[in-house]
Design an enzyme around this catalytic site. Structure first.
Site, PDB file in Angstrom:
ATOM      1  CB  ALA A   1      -7.551  37.559  86.867  1.00  0.00           C
TER       2      ALA A   1
ATOM      3  N   GLY B   1      -7.200  40.636  82.666  1.00  0.00           N
ATOM      4  CA  GLY B   1      -8.400  41.546  83.633  1.00  0.00           C
ATOM      5  C   GLY B   1      -7.934  42.903  83.448  1.00  0.00           C
TER       6      GLY B   1
ATOM      7  CD  GLU C   1     -11.120  40.328  80.967  1.00  0.00           C
ATOM      8  OE1 GLU C   1     -10.471  40.093  82.040  1.00  0.00           O
ATOM      9  OE2 GLU C   1     -12.185  39.846  80.625  1.00  0.00           O
TER      10      GLU C   1
ATOM     11  CD  GLU D   1      -8.074  36.680  79.517  1.00  0.00           C
ATOM     12  OE1 GLU D   1      -7.992  36.700  78.332  1.00  0.00           O
ATOM     13  OE2 GLU D   1      -8.532  37.532  80.236  1.00  0.00           O
TER      14      GLU D   1
HETATM   15  N1  CAA Z   1      -1.324  36.796  88.225  1.00  0.00           N
HETATM   16  C1  CAA Z   1      -0.303  36.683  89.294  1.00  0.00           C
HETATM   17  N2  CAA Z   1       1.088  36.857  89.234  1.00  0.00           N
HETATM   18  C2  CAA Z   1       1.421  37.648  88.134  1.00  0.00           C
HETATM   19  C3  CAA Z   1       0.648  38.031  86.778  1.00  0.00           C
HETATM   20  C4  CAA Z   1      -0.578  37.462  86.995  1.00  0.00           C
HETATM   21  N3  CAA Z   1      -1.471  37.748  86.178  1.00  0.00           N
HETATM   22  N4  CAA Z   1       1.314  38.630  85.959  1.00  0.00           N
HETATM   23  C5  CAA Z   1       2.626  38.728  86.609  1.00  0.00           C
HETATM   24  N5  CAA Z   1       2.676  38.406  87.858  1.00  0.00           N
HETATM   25  C6  CAA Z   1       3.757  37.994  88.838  1.00  0.00           C
HETATM   26  C7  CAA Z   1       4.827  37.110  88.328  1.00  0.00           C
HETATM   27  O1  CAA Z   1       4.411  35.990  88.729  1.00  0.00           O
HETATM   28  C8  CAA Z   1       6.274  37.603  88.896  1.00  0.00           C
HETATM   29  O2  CAA Z   1       6.182  37.199  90.163  1.00  0.00           O
HETATM   30  P1  CAA Z   1       7.342  36.517  90.901  1.00  0.00           P
HETATM   31  O3  CAA Z   1       8.561  37.673  90.848  1.00  0.00           O
HETATM   32  O4  CAA Z   1       6.837  36.294  92.170  1.00  0.00           O
HETATM   33  O5  CAA Z   1       7.879  35.296  90.054  1.00  0.00           O
HETATM   34  C9  CAA Z   1       5.752  39.077  88.722  1.00  0.00           C
HETATM   35  O6  CAA Z   1       4.621  39.118  88.695  1.00  0.00           O
HETATM   36  C10 CAA Z   1       6.802  39.699  87.541  1.00  0.00           C
HETATM   37  O7  CAA Z   1       6.372  39.063  86.620  1.00  0.00           O
HETATM   38  P2  CAA Z   1       7.265  38.427  85.285  1.00  0.00           P
HETATM   39  O8  CAA Z   1       8.652  37.904  85.856  1.00  0.00           O
HETATM   40  O9  CAA Z   1       6.445  37.379  84.472  1.00  0.00           O
HETATM   41  O10 CAA Z   1       7.669  39.610  84.517  1.00  0.00           O
HETATM   42  P3  CAA Z   1       8.122  39.661  82.976  1.00  0.00           P
HETATM   43  O11 CAA Z   1       8.541  41.294  82.668  1.00  0.00           O
HETATM   44  O12 CAA Z   1       9.012  38.951  82.520  1.00  0.00           O
HETATM   45  O13 CAA Z   1       6.704  39.373  82.279  1.00  0.00           O
HETATM   46  C11 CAA Z   1       4.325  39.791  81.530  1.00  0.00           C
HETATM   47  C12 CAA Z   1       5.472  40.462  82.268  1.00  0.00           C
HETATM   48  C13 CAA Z   1       4.520  39.678  80.325  1.00  0.00           C
HETATM   49  C14 CAA Z   1       3.193  40.677  82.081  1.00  0.00           C
HETATM   50  C15 CAA Z   1       4.014  38.505  82.497  1.00  0.00           C
HETATM   51  O14 CAA Z   1       4.273  38.751  83.801  1.00  0.00           O
HETATM   52  C16 CAA Z   1       2.960  37.789  82.071  1.00  0.00           C
HETATM   53  O15 CAA Z   1       2.750  37.153  81.147  1.00  0.00           O
HETATM   54  N6  CAA Z   1       1.753  37.647  83.055  1.00  0.00           N
HETATM   55  C17 CAA Z   1       0.697  37.085  82.967  1.00  0.00           C
HETATM   56  C18 CAA Z   1      -0.307  37.808  82.130  1.00  0.00           C
HETATM   57  C19 CAA Z   1      -1.603  36.963  81.788  1.00  0.00           C
HETATM   58  O16 CAA Z   1      -1.606  36.098  81.183  1.00  0.00           O
HETATM   59  N7  CAA Z   1      -2.821  37.844  82.255  1.00  0.00           N
HETATM   60  C20 CAA Z   1      -4.181  37.196  82.124  1.00  0.00           C
HETATM   61  C21 CAA Z   1      -4.464  36.574  83.311  1.00  0.00           C
HETATM   62  S1  CAA Z   1      -6.005  35.692  83.395  1.00  0.00           S
HETATM   63  C22 CAA Z   1      -7.296  36.681  83.426  1.00  0.00           C
HETATM   64  O17 CAA Z   1      -7.021  38.032  83.580  1.00  0.00           O
HETATM   65  C23 CAA Z   1      -8.546  36.217  83.380  1.00  0.00           C
HETATM   66  C24 CAA Z   1      -9.639  37.152  83.404  1.00  0.00           C
HETATM   67  O18 CAA Z   1     -10.033  37.474  82.470  1.00  0.00           O
HETATM   68  C25 CAA Z   1     -10.357  37.252  84.700  1.00  0.00           C
END
Ligand code: CAA
Length: 261
Positions: free
Chosen positions: A63, A108, A111, A131
Site C-alpha cells: 500500500a 499489500g 496480500e 507492516e
Molecule cells: N509506497 C509508496 N512508495 C513506494 C512504496 C510504497 N509501498 N514502495 C516503494 N515506493 C517508492 C519509493 O518511495 C521510491 O520512490 P522515489 O523514487 O520517489 O523515492 C520508489 O518507489 C522506488 O523505491 P526504492 O528507491 O525504495 O527502491 P529500492 O529498490 O531501493 O527498494 C523496496 C525496493 C525494498 C521494495 C523498497 O521500496 C521498500 O521497502 N518499499 C516499501 C515496502 C513496504 O514496506 N510495503 C508495505 C507497505 S504497508 C502495507 O502494504 C499496508 C497494508 O497491508 C495495507
C-alpha cells in the site's frame, strides 16, 4: 485509466498494475481503477484473468506509504476497507485469477496475490509483510489469508518478524505454486490461463465457488455447498457437451469443445 492496463487476449485477460515509479504501490486511485477494471471485464468472453505488475522489478510494493502516513484512525480503517473491498471482489470474482508475481510482493502486494486463486512467480520475487516495521498491521487481508495459506505458525513468524522471503522459500512454504525465470513467467501464466479457459466455463466457475465457500464453513456445510454446485452443472451445455464428447466413440475432431458454451 492512469494506473491499470487491461488487455483481453481471446478467452483470457491480463490486468497490469502500472505505477512503476512507485514500484506499483497501491494508492486509492490504483484501488479504484482496479475495482472499475474488474467491473468492466467481459464475462461473456473472458474465462480467466492474470494479474501482474508493470516492469521487471516489482509486482506490487505494498500500500502507498506516503498516502497512509498522515491518516487518522478513522481514515486508516476506511483505507483498510477500501483495499479489502477490492481484494474481496478479486477473490470472489466469478472466474479464476492467476497472480503472475514478477518481483516485490510486499505488504499489500503479498496480500493482493493471496486474493488470487493461483500464485506463480519469477525467481527475483520477494514476499513479505513488513507492516509491523512501519507501526501498523497488515491491513489488506494479510492477517487472515496468510495463515489460511501457509498455516498460522509460519504466517505469525513472517508477520511478527517482518522478514522478507525469496521465491524459493515462498515455494517451499506453499505461498506460490511455481517459480519461473523473469522471461518465462508471463508465458507460463498465459499458458495456464489458456488451459483453464479451454475447460467447461460453468464447471470452472462452480469449482471456484465450491472451494472458496467450502473453506469458510465446516465439512458438513461444505459438502452441501459442493452438492448444490455439482447439481447446478447438470442440464447445462457444458455437461451435455463434455459427457457426450467423452462417450462418442468416434470422437469428433473438436479441438476446443467448450468454445461456444
Ligand atoms: N509506497 C509508496 N512508495 C513506494 C512504496 C510504497 N509501498 N514502495 C516503494 N515506493 C517508492 C519509493 O518511495 C521510491 O520512490 P522515489 O523514487 O520517489 O523515492 C520508489 O518507489 C522506488 O523505491 P526504492 O528507491 O525504495 O527502491 P529500492 O529498490 O531501493 O527498494 C523496496 C525496493 C525494498 C521494495 C523498497 O521500496 C521498500 O521497502 N518499499 C516499501 C515496502 C513496504 O514496506 N510495503 C508495505 C507497505 S504497508 C502495507 O502494504 C499496508 C497494508 O497491508 C495495507
Amino acid at each position: 485509466m492512469e494506473f491499470i492496463v487491461y488487455e483481453q487476449k481471446g478467452a483470457y485477460g491480463i490486468i497490469t498494475i502500472s505505477r512503476e515509479k512507485a514500484l506499483n504501490a497501491l494508492n486509492s486511485s490504483v484501488l479504484d481503477e482496479l475495482s472499475a477494471t474488474l467491473d468492466a471485464v467481459n464475462l461473456d468472453e473472458v474465462r480467466c484473468l492474470i494479474l501482474t505488475g508493470a516492469g521487471q522489478k516489482s509486482f506490487v510494493a505494498g500500500a502507498d506509504i506516503g498516502e497512509m502516513s498522515t491518516l487518522t484512525k478513522a481514515e486508516g480503517e476506511a483505507f483498510g476497507k477500501k483495499g479489502n473491498d477490492v481484494f474481496r471482489k478479486l477473490e470472489t470474482f466469478p472466474i479464476p485469477v492467476i497472480a503472475a508475481i514478477n518481483g516485490f510482493a510486499l505488504g499489500g502486494g503479498c496480500e493482493i496475490s493471496m486474493s488470487c486463486d493461483i500464485r506463480i512467480c519469477s525467481d527475483n520475487a520477494v514476499f513479505g509483510q513488513p507492516e509491523v516495521g512501519l507501526g501498523i498491521t497488515p491491513g489488506f487481508g494479510g492477517t487472515q489469508r496468510l495463515a489460511r495459506l501457509v498455516g498460522a505458525g509460519m504466517a505469525k513468524q513472517m508477520i511478527y518478524t517482518a522478514r522478507n522471503i525469496k521465491a524459493d522459500e515462498a515455494l517451499r512454504i506453499g505461498l506460490v505454486n511455481a517459480v519461473y525465470t523473469q522471461e518465462e513467467l508471463m508465458g507460463a501464466a498465459e499458458k495456464m490461463a489458456a488451459g483453464i479457459a479451454k475447460n467447461a466455463p460453468i464447471a470452472v466457475r462452480n469449482c471456484k465457488k465450491a472451494i472458496n465457500e467450502g473453506l469458510d464453513v465446516d465439512m458438513d456445510a461444505a459438502i452441501v455447498i459442493e452438492e448444490k454446485l455439482f447439481g447446478d452443472c447438470f442440464e447445462t451445455e457444458d455437461q451435455r457437451y463434455g459427457m457426450a464428447f467423452f462417450l462418442d466413440k468416434n470422437k469428433e475432431k473438436v479441438k476446443e469443445p467448450f468454445k461456444n458454451c
